[in-house]
Design a protein around this motif. Structure first.
Motif, PDB file in Angstrom:
ATOM      1  N   GLU A 149       0.946  -1.087  -0.039  1.00 36.66           N
ATOM      2  CA  GLU A 149       0.070   0.187   0.002  1.00 36.66           C
ATOM      3  C   GLU A 149       0.989   1.253   0.057  1.00 36.66           C
ATOM      4  OE1 GLU A 149      -3.581   1.932   2.640  1.00 36.66           O
ATOM      5  OE2 GLU A 149      -3.377  -0.135   2.623  1.00 36.66           O
ATOM      6  N   GLU A 179      -7.060  -6.028  -2.372  1.00 38.92           N
ATOM      7  CA  GLU A 179      -6.080  -6.107  -1.288  1.00 38.92           C
ATOM      8  C   GLU A 179      -5.823  -7.773  -0.980  1.00 38.92           C
ATOM      9  OE1 GLU A 179      -5.061  -4.287   2.922  1.00 38.92           O
ATOM     10  OE2 GLU A 179      -7.131  -4.254   2.422  1.00 38.92           O
ATOM     11  N   TRP A 226      -1.624  -4.883  -2.397  1.00 37.88           N
ATOM     12  CA  TRP A 226      -2.535  -4.524  -3.349  1.00 37.88           C
ATOM     13  C   TRP A 226      -2.224  -5.206  -4.814  1.00 37.88           C
ATOM     14  CZ3 TRP A 226      -7.231  -2.121  -2.672  1.00 37.88           C
ATOM     15  CH2 TRP A 226      -7.729  -1.870  -1.266  1.00 37.88           C
TER      16      TRP A 226
END
Length: 97
Positions: A27, A83, A89
């Protein structure tokens, strides 16, 4: 739902063929979607339902991805993201783009 001439559902197949994996990142880590880093923009969730897509590195794993849009100021970028692990991700774009 889309069916073929024999009545078999083909929606999932059509979706999986049209979406292409871009990559997997932590992320906030830089990734390029048509030259844009999605973390630099606000994401707007599309009204489309989530789609099941394979993990870009582990193709037998399936994940539900949501379709998002980004307004970059010079156009709208549409992509899917999931996710796949805590803070990790996967990103996808339509193959036709």
């Amino acid at each position: 739902m889309i069916v073929d001439n024999r009545g078999f559902a083909i929606k999932e197949i059509a979706v999986m063929v049209s979406w292409e994996a871009v990559g997997v990142v932590a992320e906030g880590q830089q990734i390029s979607l048509s030259g844009l880093n999605p973390w630099s923009f606000d994401w707007r969730r599309s009204s489309e339902p989530p789609i099941e897509l394979p993990h870009p590195q582990y193709r037998t794993q399936r994940h539900l991805a949501r379709v998002f849009e980004i307004d970059s100021g010079s156009g709208i970028l549409r992509f899917a993201a999931a996710e796949v692990s805590a803070g990790v991700w996967a990103f996808y774009q339509l193959g036709a783009q």
